[in-house]
Enzyme design. Structure first.
Site, mmCIF file in Angstrom:
data_model
loop_
_atom_site.group_PDB
_atom_site.id
_atom_site.type_symbol
_atom_site.label_atom_id
_atom_site.label_comp_id
_atom_site.label_asym_id
_atom_site.label_seq_id
_atom_site.Cartn_x
_atom_site.Cartn_y
_atom_site.Cartn_z
ATOM 1 N N GLY A 213 7.503 14.300 -3.122
ATOM 2 C CA GLY A 213 7.336 13.068 -2.966
ATOM 3 C C GLY A 213 8.075 11.893 -2.764
ATOM 4 O O GLY A 213 9.314 12.208 -3.092
ATOM 5 N N GLY A 218 6.645 9.091 -9.625
ATOM 6 C CA GLY A 218 6.256 9.571 -10.975
ATOM 7 C C GLY A 218 6.601 10.962 -11.134
ATOM 8 O O GLY A 218 6.101 11.620 -11.976
ATOM 9 N N THR A 220 9.501 12.435 -12.083
ATOM 10 C CA THR A 220 10.286 12.678 -13.473
ATOM 11 C C THR A 220 9.537 12.329 -14.648
ATOM 12 O O THR A 220 9.577 12.985 -15.547
ATOM 13 C CB THR A 220 11.548 11.954 -13.285
ATOM 14 O OG1 THR A 220 12.504 12.080 -12.275
ATOM 15 C CG2 THR A 220 12.406 12.202 -14.573
ATOM 16 N N GLU A 435 4.895 -19.360 12.510
ATOM 17 C CA GLU A 435 3.861 -18.582 11.246
ATOM 18 C C GLU A 435 2.527 -18.777 11.632
ATOM 19 O O GLU A 435 1.683 -17.686 11.293
ATOM 20 C CB GLU A 435 4.429 -18.928 9.853
ATOM 21 C CG GLU A 435 5.829 -18.692 9.693
ATOM 22 C CD GLU A 435 6.231 -17.301 9.641
ATOM 23 O OE1 GLU A 435 5.399 -16.506 9.496
ATOM 24 O OE2 GLU A 435 7.334 -16.899 9.853
#
Length: 628
Positions: A213, A218, A220, A435
């Site tokens: 992944g 996550g 570890t 913007e």
């Protein structure tokens, strides 16, 4: 200045040695009985003879082998009081003793204590003893320092951290957002705790589980949860700790690791970042017989070689499965590959609930709103987000985290630190039109994600920002959505050109044009969304792996390449013309929004849509499809 134990030792040893020898010299050079060998004044040897001939000397004490004498004599200058003098006697005065006897003068000889041999022996032994003790102390302390001199005998030993029952403080309830991966790994833990449940029907324990992944998802953390739940011996090591510059060391460490694991089976071995040692063999430019490949060969043999490793489960983690050797990935070595992807909105909400346990949250905090605003965030990103919000709360001296701190933390994590606000000038107005151009095009086109906010507050390299918030996690993207994103990205450049003219167009759209070109090219070459038909002409781009991809070349002819460029240009030109049309047709509301943005510097998405609805009709569905 911080003083380490090495510095203190380097200063203390020489000081002790020098002080000892100075003390030894001073002590050895001094007379033995200093309590008697004292006198207030000195007397010359000639005057001493005069006093002796005049019968004024009453007693004489000889010291240092007859070289020094303490004389008591009557001093006529002090009303015939007895006075003590110190006299240095010549080396050749043999008649002095006879003269003292003839004059009936009491004298005594005090021999010198010969301690020089003892102190010489002690002095010769002290320095070697101190040196040996210091070296022994250094070697003992260096046993805990990787690569230190105390590690010389353990060079080929495994550096894995070993715990009989790993107390990581993490269990499966602390891991959220990766439910599928948790189910796979909970099964492995159950296999270790209750193997009879599986062996009764002939099931074998899996030998290896590969966690794959992106960084921060996550992997570890899952390994820590396995260690906390399993209750069996746990070895943890990084792939880079196997490899050294000396040939054979990595293979030796692999053998030592599996030897220890077999002694403590059943157990778990966790190898983090296994791609450091498990890359494809034979992919090096200078040949394939290097230290890393020897280490990989040994690892392959230990995992599934001639000898089995029953009871040992290997869990590895990597974010580059494409570079791993195929022999490492086959069943029998890594029987399972568990994908640990970025969480969806439900997973993000669960992760936020886990990390919010120890945070003081205000009453206005909505974790669901935060989860919706953070698509693509990994577990590590969400943990960092809440931590940044807590830091901002403490800096602003508030009692609890509010949505304002969370919004600022999201902006900081995604775009960077807040810069100095722009002053009112032509440049600020131009950035405002840029913007607003993004936001107005994204609002008019219904296939586009809704506007979350528009701001002129600089962050990172951007002078202004327009945030869009997807309504849901989009695993699949339609053609109309891609075209809408291209138009929205071109809205800033279109607004500059329509409002200020072609001569005033700035470099502010540089990053937008890169994104636009990339999306249009993927439509043509990967997704088959052009006149070239449903053909995949380019593979998904990934990092080049040296030795495999450096010779890769395109799989189409120059004629097809020319047609690809033409299709990309056609898509971009069409979308740009549509963006300019939207800007021209909504110029009135754009001018009002620009004035409001310059005044407030930030406009919320809901307020923005309300103002746009007052001036224009936004249809329920509007799609712009280029005529290619």
């Amino acid at each position: 200045m911080k003083i380490t134990w090495k510095t203190a030792l380097l200063w203390t040893l020489p000081a002790l040695v020098i002080g000892f020898f100075l003390w030894q010299g001073a002590f050895a050079a001094s007379p033995t009985d200093m309590s008697k060998n004292t006198a207030s004044t000195r007397m010359s040897y000639g005057r001493f003879l005069e006093y002796l001939n005049a019968s004024r000397v009453t007693s004489v004490d000889l010291y240092e082998g007859g070289r020094t004498a303490i004389v008591e004599a009557i001093d006529p200058e002090l009303d015939n009081h007895v006075q003590r003098w110190r006299v240095d006697l010549p080396a050749s005065a043999p008649e002095l003793i006879s003269q003292l006897r003839n004059s009936n003068i009491a004298f005594d000889t005090h021999p010198t204590r010969n301690d020089s041999a003892l102190w010489s022996l002690v002095g010769n032994l002290v320095f070697p003893i101190l040196l040996i003790a210091g070296l022994f102390f250094l070697f003992r302390r260096s046993n805990n320092v990787p690569g230190g001199p105390g590690q010389a005998m353990n060079f080929g030993k495994s550096k894995a951290r070993f715990q009989m029952e790993a107390k990581t403080g993490v269990v499966f309830s602390d891991v959220a957002g990766v439910e599928e991966a948790k189910e796979e790994l909970e099964e492995v833990v159950t296999f270790l705790k209750k193997p009879e449940r599986f062996t009764a029907i002939g099931a074998k324990i899996p030998k290896g589980v590969l966690l794959v992944g992106p960084p921060g998802t996550g992997k570890t953390l899952l390994a820590k949860a396995i260690a906390g739940e399993a209750g069996v011996p746990f070895f943890s090591i990084s792939g880079s700790e196997f490899v050294e510059m000396f040939v054979g060391v990595g293979a030796s460490r692999v053998r030592d690791l599996f030897k220890k694991a077999k002694e403590n089976a059943p157990c778990i071995i966790f190898i983090d970042e296994i791609d450091a040692v498990g890359r494809q063999r034979g992919a090096g430019i200078g040949g394939g017989n290097d230290e890393r490949e020897q280490t990989l060969n040994q690892l392959l043999t230990e995992m599934d070689g001639f000898e089995g490793n029953t009871g040992i489960i290997i869990i590895a983690a990597t974010n580059r499965p494409d570079v791993l050797d195929s022999a490492l990935l086959r069943p029998g070595r890594f029987d399972r590959q568990v994908s640990v992807d970025t969480p969806d909105i439900k997973g993000r909400l669960e992760i936020l609930e886990v990390h919010a346990r120890n945070k003081k949250l205000g009453v206005d905090i909505s974790l669901d709103a935060i989860a919706r605003r953070t698509p693509g965030f990994t577990g590590a990103d969400l943990a960092n987000l809440l931590n940044e919000a807590a830091i901002l709360t403490a800096r602003r001296r508030k009692e609890a985290i509010t949505m304002l701190e969370v919004d600022d933390a999201v902006d900081r994590v995604v775009a960077g630190m807040e810069g100095t606000p722009l002053v009112d000038s032509k440049s600020k107005r131009l950035i405002a039109y840029h913007e607003i151009g993004h936001a107005i095009v994204g609002t008019i086109i219904k296939a586009h994600d809704p506007v979350q906010k528009v701001t002129l507050v600089p962050r990172g390299q951007a002078r202004g920002l327009t945030w869009f918030m997807p309504s849901e996690d989009q695993g699949l993207i339609s053609r109309s959505q891609i075209l809408a994103r291209i138009m929205g990205a071109l809205g800033g450049r279109a607004a500059e050109e329509v409002v200020f003219g072609d001569a005033e167009v700035t470099t502010g759209a540089g990053n937008d044009l890169q994104q636009v070109t990339g999306m249009a090219r993927q439509m043509v070459t990967r997704f088959g969304m052009s006149d070239l038909g449903p053909m995949s002409l380019e593979a998904q781009q990934s990092e080049i792996f040296l030795g495999r991809d450096y010779t890769a070349r395109s799989e189409y002819s120059e004629e097809i390449a020319s047609r690809i460029d033409g299709q990309v240009r056609s898509i971009v030109d069409h979308c740009y013309n549509e963006a300019r049309r939207i800007i021209r047709e909504n110029r009135t509301v754009i001018d009002r929004l620009v004035d409001l943005l310059i005044e407030k510097e930030t406009i919320d998405g809901e307020e923005f849509r309300q103002i746009v609805a007052e001036y224009t009709f936004v249809p329920e569905k509007e799609q712009y499809v280029p005529q290619l």
